[in-house]
Design a protein around this motif. Structure first.
Motif, mmCIF file in Angstrom:
data_model
loop_
_atom_site.group_PDB
_atom_site.id
_atom_site.type_symbol
_atom_site.label_atom_id
_atom_site.label_comp_id
_atom_site.label_asym_id
_atom_site.label_seq_id
_atom_site.Cartn_x
_atom_site.Cartn_y
_atom_site.Cartn_z
ATOM 1 N N ARG A 171 -49.357 4.170 -6.639
ATOM 2 C CA ARG A 171 -48.379 4.814 -7.698
ATOM 3 C C ARG A 171 -46.812 4.737 -7.065
ATOM 4 N N ASN A 194 -54.010 6.001 -4.150
ATOM 5 C CA ASN A 194 -53.459 5.235 -4.986
ATOM 6 C C ASN A 194 -52.034 6.109 -4.832
ATOM 7 N N GLY A 253 -60.695 -2.791 -6.275
ATOM 8 C CA GLY A 253 -60.349 -1.794 -7.064
ATOM 9 C C GLY A 253 -61.815 -0.949 -7.727
ATOM 10 N N GLU A 266 -55.488 2.587 -11.126
ATOM 11 C CA GLU A 266 -56.151 2.853 -9.937
ATOM 12 C C GLU A 266 -57.441 2.220 -8.520
ATOM 13 N N LEU A 281 -56.087 -3.795 -4.156
ATOM 14 C CA LEU A 281 -56.757 -2.966 -5.146
ATOM 15 C C LEU A 281 -57.089 -4.008 -6.514
#
Ligand code: ZN
Length: 302
Positions: free
Chosen positions: A104, A100, A71, A117, A67
């Protein structure tokens, strides 16, 4: 002359923590790494400072799809940029739901402040590039060097520019605390693989590169020395972390203390101010490496 501009994304308000690289080619501006979504506003400002309209980026070249590297690539792809990535990473850029969701699970609500995200890329903008293949943009050839170890889907990108053989190393050549030559290592889950990483470093070293560009952070003009140091540390550090994890008498706090102390000893003589050392050798890094080494050890036992 086509300089490589290292754009400081001021990640987590830290100077020298994460970069995107800008090269203005004859066919338009190119980014190597897009950074995370949380630093997209900073990246756009930095581009404007360099007289580059953020919507005019023609290509984003990615070392891997973590990310903090990929990202924001989708934001540029939505506006017409072509995105070049290792074949294993391509489908996650187009369809990032799984990626994602797994981020999370790890970070919870903190994901939104830590990274944001991954922004999906339109499928027709994403191009898979295999090991050894070259992407030519505006007369510059970017050659993909498959370099697993930090992640399976990792490429370094080599190019000849301004009479120098240069290489964007993503995370495979480690990170560096600004103002020092002290490397820190992202031994990240779920794909940290020590043998693969060491082989990748040997591969990079054999390319006889003049300059490395680390995403975290800045350029290195003594590649062989830096790579030798990272190679040695990947081995010693993963062994040390494995020993900490194996000691059942230690809780998380004492593991962190012992790990930080070990790195401090390794950094002796670097004259890194205490506050800066703490900012870069933070619990996030230590905990990530506990996770990565644990997973690697587990995979070897399985
Ligand atoms: Zn990474």
């Amino acid at each position: 002359m086509k300089p490589i501009h290292t754009l400081d994304l001021l990640y987590h308000d830290l100077a020298g923590a994460a970069a995107s690289h800008l090269i203005v080619t004859d066919d338009g501006p190119v980014l190597v790494e897009a950074g995370p979504m949380v630093t997209l506003p900073t990246l756009r400002e930095q581009l404007l400072i360099h007289d580059v309209d953020p919507t005019s980026i023609v290509a984003v070249i990615l070392t891997h799809i973590h990310l903090d590297h990929a990202g924001a690539a989708g934001w540029f792809a939505d506006r017409g940029a072509d995105v070049f990535v290792h074949p294993f990473g391509a489908r996650h850029l187009v369809e990032p739901v799984k990626l994602n969701a797994s981020a999370r699970r790890i970070y919870g609500d903190e994901l939104d402040t830590l990274f944001g995200e991954l922004h999906a890329c339109p499928a027709d903008r994403v191009h898979e590039v295999a090991d050894g293949e070259t992407v030519s943009i505006g007369g510059i050839d970017f050659t993909a060097i498959e370099t697993p170890g930090h992640a399976r889907h990792h490429h370094a990108w080599m190019l000849d520019l301004d009479g120098l053989r240069q290489c964007f190393t993503g995370d495979v050549a480690g990170m560096r605390i600004p103002g020092s030559s002290f490397p820190t290592l992202p031994l990240a889950p779920p794909e940290f693989d020590r043998d693969a990483w060491v082989a990748s470093i040997d591969r990079l070293d054999a390319l006889d590169v003049d300059r490395l560009h680390l995403t975290h952070f800045g350029h290195v003009d003594d590649p062989s020395r830096h790579l030798a140091r990272v190679r040695d540390r990947v081995i010693r550090e993963s062994d040390f972390v494995a020993r900490l994890l194996a000691d059942e008498h230690l809780d998380l706090a004492s593991r962190r203390t012992a790990y930080r102390h070990w790195l401090e000893e390794d950094a002796a003589g670097e004259n890194i101010p205490e506050a800066r050392f703490r900012a870069f050798v933070n619990n996030g890094l230590l905990d990530m490496n506990f996770g990565g080494v644990a997973r690697w050890r587990g995979a070897r036992r399985a």
